[in-house]
Design a protein around this motif. Structure first.
Motif, PDB file in Angstrom:
ATOM      1  N   ALA A 156      -0.419  -3.467 -10.872  1.00  0.00           N
ATOM      2  CA  ALA A 156       0.367  -3.961 -12.007  1.00  0.00           C
ATOM      3  C   ALA A 156       1.634  -3.140 -12.204  1.00  0.00           C
ATOM      4  O   ALA A 156       2.683  -3.679 -12.567  1.00  0.00           O
ATOM      5  N   ILE A 157       1.539  -1.828 -11.949  1.00  0.00           N
ATOM      6  CA  ILE A 157       2.724  -0.969 -12.091  1.00  0.00           C
ATOM      7  C   ILE A 157       3.789  -1.367 -11.074  1.00  0.00           C
ATOM      8  O   ILE A 157       4.978  -1.482 -11.401  1.00  0.00           O
ATOM      9  N   VAL A 158       3.368  -1.589  -9.835  1.00  0.00           N
ATOM     10  CA  VAL A 158       4.319  -2.011  -8.795  1.00  0.00           C
ATOM     11  C   VAL A 158       4.868  -3.398  -9.117  1.00  0.00           C
ATOM     12  O   VAL A 158       6.058  -3.671  -8.919  1.00  0.00           O
ATOM     13  N   ALA A 159       4.011  -4.282  -9.618  1.00  0.00           N
ATOM     14  CA  ALA A 159       4.450  -5.642  -9.954  1.00  0.00           C
ATOM     15  C   ALA A 159       5.531  -5.621 -11.030  1.00  0.00           C
ATOM     16  O   ALA A 159       6.509  -6.373 -10.960  1.00  0.00           O
ATOM     17  N   LYS A 160       5.374  -4.758 -12.024  1.00  0.00           N
ATOM     18  CA  LYS A 160       6.387  -4.665 -13.079  1.00  0.00           C
ATOM     19  C   LYS A 160       7.730  -4.223 -12.511  1.00  0.00           C
ATOM     20  O   LYS A 160       8.788  -4.705 -12.924  1.00  0.00           O
ATOM     21  N   ARG A 161       7.686  -3.303 -11.544  1.00  0.00           N
ATOM     22  CA  ARG A 161       8.935  -2.808 -10.962  1.00  0.00           C
ATOM     23  C   ARG A 161       9.601  -3.858 -10.091  1.00  0.00           C
ATOM     24  O   ARG A 161      10.816  -4.061 -10.137  1.00  0.00           O
ATOM     25  N   GLU A 214       0.831  -1.206   0.000  1.00  0.00           N
ATOM     26  CA  GLU A 214       0.000   0.000   0.000  1.00  0.00           C
ATOM     27  C   GLU A 214       0.871   1.264   0.000  1.00  0.00           C
ATOM     28  O   GLU A 214       0.498   2.274  -0.609  1.00  0.00           O
ATOM     29  N   SER A 215       2.029   1.204   0.660  1.00  0.00           N
ATOM     30  CA  SER A 215       2.937   2.355   0.634  1.00  0.00           C
ATOM     31  C   SER A 215       3.469   2.605  -0.775  1.00  0.00           C
ATOM     32  O   SER A 215       3.613   3.756  -1.203  1.00  0.00           O
ATOM     33  N   CYS A 216       3.759   1.513  -1.498  1.00  0.00           N
ATOM     34  CA  CYS A 216       4.213   1.663  -2.885  1.00  0.00           C
ATOM     35  C   CYS A 216       3.107   2.256  -3.753  1.00  0.00           C
ATOM     36  O   CYS A 216       3.376   3.067  -4.650  1.00  0.00           O
ATOM     37  N   LEU A 217       1.871   1.880  -3.484  1.00  0.00           N
ATOM     38  CA  LEU A 217       0.748   2.402  -4.273  1.00  0.00           C
ATOM     39  C   LEU A 217       0.521   3.885  -3.995  1.00  0.00           C
ATOM     40  O   LEU A 217       0.088   4.635  -4.873  1.00  0.00           O
ATOM     41  N   GLU A 218       0.810   4.320  -2.764  1.00  0.00           N
ATOM     42  CA  GLU A 218       0.632   5.736  -2.427  1.00  0.00           C
ATOM     43  C   GLU A 218       1.606   6.629  -3.194  1.00  0.00           C
ATOM     44  O   GLU A 218       1.335   7.818  -3.386  1.00  0.00           O
ATOM     45  N   ASP A 219       2.730   6.068  -3.614  1.00  0.00           N
ATOM     46  CA  ASP A 219       3.720   6.852  -4.351  1.00  0.00           C
ATOM     47  C   ASP A 219       3.375   7.000  -5.827  1.00  0.00           C
ATOM     48  O   ASP A 219       4.047   7.757  -6.544  1.00  0.00           O
ATOM     49  N   LEU A 220       2.339   6.301  -6.279  1.00  0.00           N
ATOM     50  CA  LEU A 220       1.938   6.390  -7.689  1.00  0.00           C
ATOM     51  C   LEU A 220       1.144   7.667  -7.931  1.00  0.00           C
ATOM     52  O   LEU A 220       0.588   8.251  -6.996  1.00  0.00           O
ATOM     53  N   PRO A 221       1.054   8.134  -9.182  1.00  0.00           N
ATOM     54  CA  PRO A 221       0.224   9.303  -9.494  1.00  0.00           C
ATOM     55  C   PRO A 221      -1.232   9.064  -9.106  1.00  0.00           C
ATOM     56  O   PRO A 221      -1.719   7.918  -9.108  1.00  0.00           O
TER      57      PRO A 221
END
Length: 255
Positions: A199-204, A126-133
């Motif tokens: 999906a964006i976090v998964a790719k990274r 969830e922290s990684c998702l918060e950093d997304l646009p």
């Protein structure tokens, strides 16, 4: 090596016992029955580690009747793995490896973690998702930019289709059953539209190599490419040759 030795046990013994093929003093190299049994046990114990190492280095059980030595080897390996990776700690739950397991549809339930550790890993996602646009691009890359004439003047007041929150997306992803026997990268390619943010976090995360072996192979390939007979190749040419060499399979599949 041990597995191969056990497979060739009869051949090795026959050669060592044949006076025409081996010297007399070489007969002491012939193993006794209990030594062959011990090698067989150690081979069974070490095979999972060999398989795991081989799998992690690609760009891809044991009997309960153990002798004292075999049991000790197992215990030493177990203690060393626990010391290295500390699987019961909160640090392990926050690691990139744990996040990668969560983003792998085969292991996303994290059955090897405690409930507290699973919460920590979920929080890391969830922290990684918060950093997304706040708003992800939803249009085609080639036709993504809109001209002023096509934009609606009050487009910013459109609340008819609110986006799903990150928490909802995570809960929806975790609520689905784990999928066995699948390539996680292919799974995310097919389900990217359902979970666009994750999906964006998964790719990274899933793009991170599990070991340094792939990069070491590139250095080895470059060393074979550049020699005294080819020392005038430009860096751009070398980069292109290495790229084509290491992506040959992907290019063939794309064709």
């Amino acid at each position: 090596m041990m597995t191969r030795l056990v497979e060739q046990r009869r051949v090795v013994s026959d050669i060592l016992l044949d006076p025409k093929l081996s010297k007399k003093e070489d007969s002491v190299l012939n193993l006794k029955e209990y030594e062959w049994d011990l090698i067989g046990e150690l081979s069974d114990i070490l095979r999972p580690l060999a398989d795991t190492t081989e799998y992690m280095c690609t760009e891809r059980c044991v009997s309960n009747m153990d002798s004292n030595i075999a049991s000790r080897v197992k215990e030493v390996i177990r203690e060393d793995l626990i010391r290295r990776y500390q699987p019961s700690s909160d640090t392990a739950a926050e690691s990139t490896a744990a996040l990668g397991a969560l983003l792998d549809p085969r292991y996303k339930k994290l059955p090897f973690f405690s409930s507290q550790q699973r919460k920590i890993t979920h929080g890391a996602l969830e922290s990684c998702l918060e950093d997304l646009p706040l708003r992800l691009p939803a249009c085609d890359v080639n036709n993504c930019e809109e001209t002023p004439s096509k934009r609606r003047k009050l487009d910013f007041l459109d609340f008819s289709s609110p986006e799903r929150t990150s928490e909802d997306e995570v809960q929806s992803y975790l609520s689905e059953k784990m999928v066995s026997d699948t390539d996680p990268l292919l799974w995310w390619r097919d389900n990217e539209e359902r979970f666009p943010k994750i999906a964006i976090v998964a790719k990274r995360v899933l793009a991170v190599p599990a070991t340094s072996v792939p990069s070491e192979r590139i250095f080895s390939a470059t060393g074979l490419l550049i020699n005294k007979l080819r020392n005038r190749l430009s860096s751009e040419i070398v980069d292109s040759i290495i790229f084509l060499s290491k992506n040959e399979v992907n290019i063939t599949e794309a064709d």
